[in-house]
Motif scaffolding. Structure first.
Motif, mmCIF file in Angstrom:
data_model
loop_
_atom_site.group_PDB
_atom_site.id
_atom_site.type_symbol
_atom_site.label_atom_id
_atom_site.label_comp_id
_atom_site.label_asym_id
_atom_site.label_seq_id
_atom_site.Cartn_x
_atom_site.Cartn_y
_atom_site.Cartn_z
ATOM 1 N N ILE A 117 21.924 22.363 25.539
ATOM 2 C CA ILE A 117 22.802 21.106 24.904
ATOM 3 C C ILE A 117 22.231 20.692 23.487
ATOM 4 O O ILE A 117 20.876 20.288 23.584
ATOM 5 C CB ILE A 117 23.045 19.967 25.890
ATOM 6 N N LEU A 118 22.702 20.845 22.492
ATOM 7 C CA LEU A 118 22.234 20.501 21.057
ATOM 8 C C LEU A 118 23.141 19.401 20.465
ATOM 9 O O LEU A 118 24.218 19.762 19.931
ATOM 10 C CB LEU A 118 22.013 21.731 20.373
ATOM 11 N N PRO A 119 22.675 18.021 20.373
ATOM 12 C CA PRO A 119 23.374 17.089 19.536
ATOM 13 C C PRO A 119 22.701 17.080 18.156
ATOM 14 O O PRO A 119 21.775 17.612 17.900
ATOM 15 C CB PRO A 119 22.919 15.859 20.123
ATOM 16 N N LYS A 120 23.966 17.210 17.248
ATOM 17 C CA LYS A 120 23.410 17.145 15.740
ATOM 18 C C LYS A 120 24.279 16.593 15.005
ATOM 19 O O LYS A 120 25.652 16.541 15.247
ATOM 20 C CB LYS A 120 23.043 18.670 15.398
ATOM 21 N N GLN A 121 23.915 16.132 13.661
ATOM 22 C CA GLN A 121 24.962 15.596 12.823
ATOM 23 C C GLN A 121 25.373 16.905 11.757
ATOM 24 O O GLN A 121 24.628 17.361 11.268
ATOM 25 C CB GLN A 121 24.253 14.600 11.718
ATOM 26 N N ALA A 122 26.865 17.035 11.899
ATOM 27 C CA ALA A 122 27.414 18.191 11.066
ATOM 28 C C ALA A 122 28.206 17.375 9.924
ATOM 29 O O ALA A 122 28.427 16.055 9.752
ATOM 30 C CB ALA A 122 28.127 18.895 11.906
ATOM 31 N N ARG A 123 28.591 18.284 9.007
ATOM 32 C CA ARG A 123 29.503 17.908 7.889
ATOM 33 C C ARG A 123 30.775 17.060 8.128
ATOM 34 O O ARG A 123 31.273 16.119 7.606
ATOM 35 C CB ARG A 123 29.936 19.178 7.041
ATOM 36 N N THR A 124 31.415 17.534 9.481
ATOM 37 C CA THR A 124 32.603 16.933 9.775
ATOM 38 C C THR A 124 32.495 15.821 10.890
ATOM 39 O O THR A 124 33.209 14.937 11.368
ATOM 40 C CB THR A 124 33.355 17.917 10.639
ATOM 41 N N GLY A 125 31.171 15.217 11.050
ATOM 42 C CA GLY A 125 30.710 14.131 12.102
ATOM 43 C C GLY A 125 29.522 14.483 12.902
ATOM 44 O O GLY A 125 29.122 15.724 13.015
ATOM 45 N N PHE A 126 29.402 13.616 13.730
ATOM 46 C CA PHE A 126 28.546 14.022 15.002
ATOM 47 C C PHE A 126 29.162 14.689 16.067
ATOM 48 O O PHE A 126 30.466 14.745 16.427
ATOM 49 C CB PHE A 126 28.024 12.524 15.608
ATOM 50 N N ILE A 127 28.304 16.071 16.323
ATOM 51 C CA ILE A 127 28.955 17.003 17.223
ATOM 52 C C ILE A 127 27.768 17.086 18.420
ATOM 53 O O ILE A 127 26.690 16.636 17.916
ATOM 54 C CB ILE A 127 29.174 18.260 16.633
ATOM 55 N N THR A 128 28.233 17.831 19.399
ATOM 56 C CA THR A 128 27.085 18.328 20.464
ATOM 57 C C THR A 128 27.441 19.711 20.650
ATOM 58 O O THR A 128 28.764 20.055 20.917
ATOM 59 C CB THR A 128 27.020 17.483 21.547
ATOM 60 N N VAL A 129 26.800 20.417 20.844
ATOM 61 C CA VAL A 129 26.964 22.217 21.079
ATOM 62 C C VAL A 129 26.402 22.403 22.478
ATOM 63 O O VAL A 129 25.288 22.186 22.741
ATOM 64 C CB VAL A 129 26.328 23.168 19.847
ATOM 65 N N LEU A 130 27.220 22.690 23.511
ATOM 66 C CA LEU A 130 27.072 23.137 24.539
ATOM 67 C C LEU A 130 27.029 24.698 24.650
ATOM 68 O O LEU A 130 27.985 25.327 24.365
ATOM 69 C CB LEU A 130 28.113 22.457 25.703
#
Length: 289
Positions: A114-127
């Motif tokens: 589970i990886l939360p991060k700030q992306a160009r399009t906003g805050f995301i989390t990759v599961l």
């Protein structure tokens, strides 16, 4: 939101559960019909195409466990990631064998990352989920495939914001083969029924526009990959032994897409999907033996 994983989400990493399913003849024939194949051509004991394992082992939630988007609520099967929009992004698959019609098989679903991060399009989390498919019964517990699947969770759409409107990337122009496919509403509905997918963006246009910011109902990414894999297998000698896939741009129900690919070389082949405007929507790297 923070890029640091909460203790609750951290506790989900490594959790696993097992889904068993009989690869029934009636289900296989429904899948065949959906893919425009002869349903009567399949019999008990037949080997299925190697990549068809993705069409089984759906998570079956009780109706009271379904959220407003049509997915099971956070924490039922998947970690309670506090972001409302979820979309498939990519996968990495190793295939060892094929399922047989009529056998019992299982999927072990493990929370790999589970990886939360700030992306160009906003805050995301990759599961990232790791799915291990095994044939049971007379074959013991033979591993059929290992599938690592990435899903991206995003923030809610802000008033007036549109989804899927990032800068397009042109698709390659040197395809060795091309197949056009119309993504009709009945096709997308039948795929969602086969895979038990109730995500409302695939059939509820008002929800798709008002809640998630899309201009129309959205094509199911799993169906996109299924159609592209079917075309790649049909144009390549040998047996599919693995693939990596990436979805790069939304496609909409009612669109006509083009499935494309390079000529195979040294057991490998790249395939892709382009939309009606020539934009790259999905890419697939396949390995054959």
């Amino acid at each position: 939101m923070s890029e640091t994983l909460s203790p609750e989400l951290q506790s989900w990493i490594g959790r696993s559960r097992v889904v068993e399913e009989e690869v029934g003849l009636s289900a296989v024939r429904r899948i065949a019909g959906m893919l425009d194949l002869d349903p009567g051509a399949f019999r008990n004991g037949d080997l299925l195409p190697p990549h068809w394992f993705t069409l089984f082992f759906a998570d079956v939630a009780r109706q009271s466990e379904i959220g407003p988007d049509g997915h099971p609520k956070p924490g039922v099967f998947l970690p309670p990631i506090p972001l409302p929009r979820r979309m498939g992004a990519g996968r990495r698959v190793t295939i060892h064998d094929s399922l047989r019609v009529g056998e019992v098989a299982s999927k072990t679903a493990e929370v790999a990352a589970i990886l939360p991060k700030q992306a160009r399009t906003g805050f995301i989390t990759v599961l990232t989920m790791r799915h291990t498919i095994r044939a049971l019964g007379r074959r013991g517990r033979q591993v059929i495939a290992v599938d690592e699947f990435d899903a991206i969770y995003r923030e809610a759409v802000k008033p007036g914001e549109k989804s899927g409107t990032g800068a397009p990337v042109p698709a390659p122009t040197d395809a060795a083969w091309r197949v056009e496919k119309h993504l009709s509403a009945p096709l997308v509905f039948r795929y969602s029924a086969v895979t038990w997918n109730a995500h409302r963006i695939h059939y509820d246009a008002d929800y798709s526009r008002q809640e998630e910011g899309y201009p129309n109902t959205v094509q199911n990414g799993g169906l996109t990959m299924q159609l592209l894999l079917d075309a790649a297998v049909a144009h390549t000698p040998g047996t599919l032994r693995g693939f990596s896939a990436r979805l790069t741009r939304p496609i909409y129900v009612g669109d006509t897409i083009t499935l494309c690919g390079h000529a195979p070389r040294d057991g490998r082949m790249m395939a892709w999907v382009q939309d009606k405007d020539g934009h790259l929507c999905a890419q697939l790297d396949c390995e054959f033996a």
